[in-house]
Design a protein around this motif. Structure first.
Motif, short mmCIF file in Angstrom:
data_model
loop_
_atom_site.label_atom_id
_atom_site.label_comp_id
_atom_site.label_asym_id
_atom_site.label_seq_id
_atom_site.Cartn_x
_atom_site.Cartn_y
_atom_site.Cartn_z
N TYR A 24 0.82 -1.22 0.00
CA TYR A 24 0.00 0.00 0.00
C TYR A 24 0.86 1.26 0.00
O TYR A 24 0.42 2.31 -0.49
CB TYR A 24 -0.99 -0.03 1.16
N SER A 25 2.08 1.18 0.49
CA SER A 25 3.00 2.31 0.35
C SER A 25 3.31 2.56 -1.12
O SER A 25 3.36 3.71 -1.59
CB SER A 25 4.29 2.05 1.12
N ALA A 26 3.51 1.46 -1.87
CA ALA A 26 3.78 1.58 -3.30
C ALA A 26 2.56 2.14 -4.04
O ALA A 26 2.69 2.96 -4.95
CB ALA A 26 4.17 0.22 -3.87
N LEU A 27 1.36 1.70 -3.64
CA LEU A 27 0.14 2.21 -4.26
C LEU A 27 -0.04 3.69 -3.96
O LEU A 27 -0.46 4.47 -4.83
CB LEU A 27 -1.06 1.41 -3.78
N LEU A 28 0.27 4.09 -2.73
CA LEU A 28 0.20 5.51 -2.37
C LEU A 28 1.17 6.33 -3.22
O LEU A 28 0.84 7.44 -3.67
CB LEU A 28 0.49 5.69 -0.88
N ALA A 29 2.37 5.79 -3.43
CA ALA A 29 3.35 6.50 -4.27
C ALA A 29 2.81 6.71 -5.68
O ALA A 29 3.03 7.77 -6.28
CB ALA A 29 4.66 5.71 -4.30
N GLU A 30 2.08 5.71 -6.20
CA GLU A 30 1.49 5.86 -7.53
C GLU A 30 0.42 6.95 -7.54
O GLU A 30 0.29 7.71 -8.51
CB GLU A 30 0.88 4.52 -7.98
N VAL A 31 -0.34 7.04 -6.46
CA VAL A 31 -1.35 8.10 -6.35
C VAL A 31 -0.68 9.47 -6.35
O VAL A 31 -1.13 10.41 -7.04
CB VAL A 31 -2.20 7.89 -5.08
N LEU A 32 0.39 9.60 -5.58
CA LEU A 32 1.11 10.88 -5.53
C LEU A 32 1.71 11.21 -6.89
O LEU A 32 1.71 12.38 -7.32
CB LEU A 32 2.19 10.82 -4.44
N ASP A 33 2.22 10.19 -7.57
CA ASP A 33 2.76 10.41 -8.93
C ASP A 33 1.66 10.95 -9.86
O ASP A 33 1.91 11.85 -10.68
CB ASP A 33 3.31 9.10 -9.50
N SER A 34 0.46 10.39 -9.73
CA SER A 34 -0.63 10.82 -10.62
C SER A 34 -1.04 12.26 -10.32
O SER A 34 -1.35 13.03 -11.24
CB SER A 34 -1.83 9.89 -10.47
N LEU A 35 -1.01 12.66 -9.04
CA LEU A 35 -1.33 14.05 -8.69
C LEU A 35 -0.26 15.00 -9.22
O LEU A 35 -0.58 16.13 -9.64
CB LEU A 35 -1.47 14.20 -7.17
N GLU A 36 0.98 14.57 -9.22
CA GLU A 36 2.06 15.38 -9.81
C GLU A 36 1.84 15.52 -11.32
O GLU A 36 1.98 16.61 -11.89
CB GLU A 36 3.43 14.74 -9.52
N ALA A 37 1.49 14.42 -11.96
CA ALA A 37 1.28 14.45 -13.41
C ALA A 37 0.12 15.36 -13.80
O ALA A 37 0.13 16.00 -14.85
CB ALA A 37 1.03 13.03 -13.93
N GLU A 38 -0.87 15.44 -12.91
CA GLU A 38 -2.03 16.31 -13.15
C GLU A 38 -1.76 17.77 -12.82
O GLU A 38 -2.58 18.63 -13.11
CB GLU A 38 -3.22 15.82 -12.33
N GLY A 39 -0.62 18.02 -12.17
CA GLY A 39 -0.30 19.38 -11.76
C GLY A 39 -0.92 19.77 -10.43
O GLY A 39 -0.79 20.92 -10.00
N ALA A 40 -1.60 18.83 -9.76
CA ALA A 40 -2.21 19.12 -8.46
C ALA A 40 -1.17 19.16 -7.36
O ALA A 40 -1.41 19.75 -6.29
CB ALA A 40 -3.28 18.09 -8.14
N LEU A 41 -0.03 18.53 -7.59
CA LEU A 41 1.09 18.55 -6.66
C LEU A 41 2.34 18.98 -7.42
O LEU A 41 2.54 18.54 -8.57
CB LEU A 41 1.35 17.16 -6.05
N PRO A 42 3.17 19.82 -6.83
CA PRO A 42 4.43 20.17 -7.50
C PRO A 42 5.36 18.96 -7.54
O PRO A 42 5.35 18.12 -6.64
CB PRO A 42 5.00 21.29 -6.61
N ALA A 43 6.14 18.86 -8.57
CA ALA A 43 7.08 17.74 -8.72
C ALA A 43 8.24 17.88 -7.74
O ALA A 43 8.62 18.99 -7.36
CB ALA A 43 7.59 17.68 -10.14
#
Length: 577
Positions: A7-26
C-alpha cells in the motif's frame, strides 16, 4: 512484498498521478510519508500521514490535500473506505478479504514471511561483548551479548550481510595483571603456598585450571624465573585460555562470533600508525596541548603536555583527542581509531554494542570513523545499561575484582538459555534491567517469557488435539468464517514484516520482543473467549469448518511467534510444564 509495503507503493502511484495532473508540485520530498496501522484500530486498517507531510511543500493545508487524495485512495484495490481525521490524517478501511489473503500468505510463506530485502545486501559489522579477556563471562556482559547477537539476526532477516565481531582487548595493563595472577596459580599448582592473593591481582578460582595447565606444560621452569622471562609467554597462554572459556560461555547462549580481533595484533601490525598517517594526510592531526581540564580547581597544579591530537572537534566532539601519549605510545583512542578503520575497510556500516560506561567515548570514535572514511561508513553505538540481579527480591552483589560474581554459565544453568535471552530484550537498551531469578520463571502474564511461550505452546497443543479429533491442517479452510475479532488478530500478525524492517533500521531488537508480547496478548484474549462461550473455542466438535478456519488462524500466529523468537535466538516452546 508486505501488505504495508504494497500500500506504500500504491500511495506512491497516487502521488505520482497528482504530480502528473499538476495538483502537486514535482520533486516533493516523500521520505517521511508513511503507511502504518492507525493508533486506534477503530479508525480503520491503515493510516497515512501523506497530507500532513506534503502540504507545506505543496503550498496548501493538510486537510485540503487529504481531500485531493481521498477519491484516488478510495479507488485502490481492496480499499472500502477512506476517512480524513483531525488536521489531515487519512484512515483507510480494507475489505476483510485482504486480511484473509494475508493470513493465507503467512501460512504459505512460513518462516520466509517477514523477511525483507531492505538491507540491499549491504555489509554490517556488529561488534558486541568485547569484554576484557580476564575471566569468565558474567551477567554484566550478558545483556550486550544478547542485544548484539539478536541485532545480527535481525539485520540478516532484513537483507543485510552481517559480520559478528568480538574485539579482544589483549594489549593493556589488565592483561599483564592477568598473567601475573596466572603465574601465582602456576606456583600454587607446583606445590608452593601462595597465601592470600595480593591486592591488585585477580583472585578468582577460574585461574586455578590455568595454573595447572601451565605447570603441566612448563614444570618448574618459571617458578623462580625473572618476570621478563615468563610474562609474554604467560600472557599468551592465559589469554588463550580465557578466550576458550569466553567462547564456551557465549555458546551456552547460542552466540558464536565470526571474528575475534586482537588489539595486540592490531598494534603489532602498525595499523595505528597507518590510521594516523591517513588523518595527517587530511590535515586532521597536529601537535599541541589539551586545554586545562574543567574539573581542576584554579589552585590545582597543571602542566600542559604536547601530544599528537586528532581534530575530532570538527566532527561534533567537544574537544580534540590525543592519539599518542607524550612518551610516544598509543592512547586507547589511537588504537580504537585504527581498529574501526580496519572494520570499515570490509563493511558499509558499523554497529557497536557498548556498556553505558563507554558513553564518553562515543563521539570521538564516531568522529574518527567519519574522518577516516570520508563519511562513507557510518558508526552507530548502542549503549547498554546494567543488569541488576535479584533473588526473591533481594539484590545479588557482583564483584569481579574480589572473585565473587555470578557467571553467565551459572545463570543459564539455572533458568535456561531461552529465558536469559528473552529477558535481556524486554526493555530498551538505555533502561536499567532487573533480572529476578524467581520472576523470570514465574507462570504469569507479568512474565513476558512465559506469556509469549505459552501462546505458542497453546497453539501446538491445539494442533495435537485437532489431529486426535481427526481434523487435518492439510484440509482447505474457509477463512470467510472468521469474525471481526479474529481478523483483528490477523491485522496484528501482518505487522510483523514492518516491525522487522523498522527494528533493523533502528538497530533495536527489543522491538521484536515488545511486538511478540502484544501479539501473544491478543491471541490469549481470543482464546479466553471460549471460557465464557463454548461456541467461540478454537476446537468445535460440532462445526468442523469453523474449527478448520480457526486452526488456520492459530497456525499463522504460531508461525509469527516462531519467527520472532528465532530472531531473538529463542526456541519456541512446544509445551509448558
Amino acid at each position: 512484498m508486505s501488505l504495508y509495503a504494497c500500500y506504500s507503493a500504491l500511495l506512491a502511484e497516487v502521488l505520482d498521478s497528482l504530480e502528473a495532473e499538476g495538483a502537486l508540485p514535482a520533486g516533493l520530498a516523500r521520505r517521511a510519508v508513511a503507511v502504518e496501522p492507525p493508533r486506534d484500530p477503530s479508525h480503520g486498517d491503515l493510516a497515512t500521514n501523506a497530507a500532513m507531510v506534503l502540504a507545506k511543500g505543496a503550498g496548501t493545508n493538510p486537510r485540503a490535500l487529504a481531500a485531493l487524495l481521498q477519491p484516488k485512495l478510495a479507488a485502490l484495490p481492496g480499499v472500502v473506505g477512506v476517512d480524513i481525521a483531525g488536521p489531515g490524517f487519512i484512515n483507510l478501511r480494507l475489505d476483510p478479504a485482504i486480511w484473509r489473503s494475508e493470513l493465507e500468505a503467512i501460512v504459505r510463506e512460513g518462516e520466509r514471511y517477514g523477511l525483507s530485502t531492505i538491507g540491499n545486501n549491504e555489509r554490517v559489522n556488529v561488534e558486541y561483548v568485547s569484554a576484557n579477556p580476564t575471566g569468565p563471562m558474567h551477567m554484566g556482559h550478558c545483556r550486550g551479548a544478547v542485544v548484539g547477537d539478536s541485532l545480527a539476526k535481525l539485520l540478516e532477516a532484513a537483507g543485510f550481510r552481517v559480520i559478528k565481531e568480538y574485539y579482544v582487548n589483549d594489549a593493556g595493563g589488565q592483561v599483564d595483571t592477568l598473567a601475573r595472577s596466572a603465574h601465582l596459580r602456576y606456583r600454587e599448582a607446583l606445590g608452593d603456598t601462595i597465601g592470600e592473593i595480593p591486592e591488585g591481582l585477580y583472585p578468582g578460582d577460574y585461574l586455578r585450571p590455568v595454573g595447572v595447565a601451565l605447570a603441566a606444560e612448563f614444570g618448574g621452569r618459571y617458578a623462580e624465573a625473572p618476570e621478563a622471562e615468563w610474562l609474554p609467554l604467560f600472557k599468551q597462554r592465559t589469554v588463550a585460555a580465557m578466550l576458550h572459556l569466553i567462547r564456551h560461555d557465549l555458546s551456552l547462549l547460542g552466540i558464536h562470533h565470526d571474528i575475534f580481533a586482537s588489539e595486540a595484533e592490531l598494534q603489532a601490525s602498525g595499523a595505528p600508525a597507518r590510521a594516523l598517517d591517513t588523518l595527517r594526510a587530511k590535515e586532521l592531526v597536529y601537535e599541541g596541548a589539551l586545554e586545562r581540564p574543567k574539573s581542576l580547581d584554579e589552585h590545582d597544579e597543571w602542566e600542559p603536555v604536547e601530544l599528537t591530537l586528532f581534530r575530532s572537534s570538527r566532527f561534533g566532539d567537544d574537544q580534540d583527542r590525543p592519539m599518542k601519549k607524550s612518551d610516544g605510545s598509543w592512547t586507547y583512542f589511537g588504537a580504537d581509531a585504527a581498529y574501526h578503520l580496519q572494520k570499515a575497510e570490509v563493511a558499509d556500516h558499523l554497529v557497536n554494542i557498548w556498556g553505558a560506561d563507554h558513553a564518553g567515548t562515543v563521539k570521538r570514535v564516531q568522529a574518527a570513523v567519519t574522518a577516516l572514511t570520508d563519511g562513507k561508513v557510518d558508526l552507530d553505538v548502542k549503549l547498554v545499561q546494567m543488569v541488576r540481579l535479584f533473588r526473591a527480591g533481594e539484590p545479588v552483589k557482583m564483584s569481579k575484582r574480589s572473585g565473587s560474581f555470578v557467571t553467565l554459565a551459572d545463570v543459564v544453568g539455572e533458568v535456561g538459555k531461552d529465558v536469559v535471552r528473552f529477558m535481556m530484550l524486554t526493555k530498551r537498551t538505555d533502561s536499567m534491567l532487573d533480572f529476578d531469578f524467581a520472576k523470570v520463571v514465574e507462570a504469569s502474564k507479568d512474565n513476558p517469557v512465559f506469556y509469549v511461550q505459552y501462546a505458542h505452546a497453546r497453539i501446538c497443543s491445539l494442533q495435537r488435539k485437532a489431529a486426535e479429533a481427526g481434523v487435518s491442517l492439510d484440509e482447505a479452510a474457509d477463512l470467510s468464517l472468521l469474525d471481526a475479532e479474529e481478523l483483528a488478530l490477523v491485522r496484528t500478525a501482518a505487522q510483523f514484516p514492518r516491525v522487522i524492517e523498522a527494528a533493523a533500521l533502528a538497530h533495536e531488537p527489543h522491538r521484536v520482543a515488545f511486538y511478540l508480547y502484544d501479539l501473544a496478548a491478543e491471541f490469549h484474549a481470543l482464546w479466553n473467549r471460549g471460557n465464557d462461550d463454548p461456541e467461540r473455542r478454537f476446537l468445535l466438535e460440532n462445526n468442523r469448518d469453523l474449527t478448520r478456519a480457526r486452526l488456520e488462524l492459530a497456525r499463522g500466529i504460531g508461525q509469527i511467534i516462531r519467527s520472532g523468537l528465532a530472531i531473538m535466538g529463542v526456541e519456541a516452546a512446544q509445551e509448558m510444564r
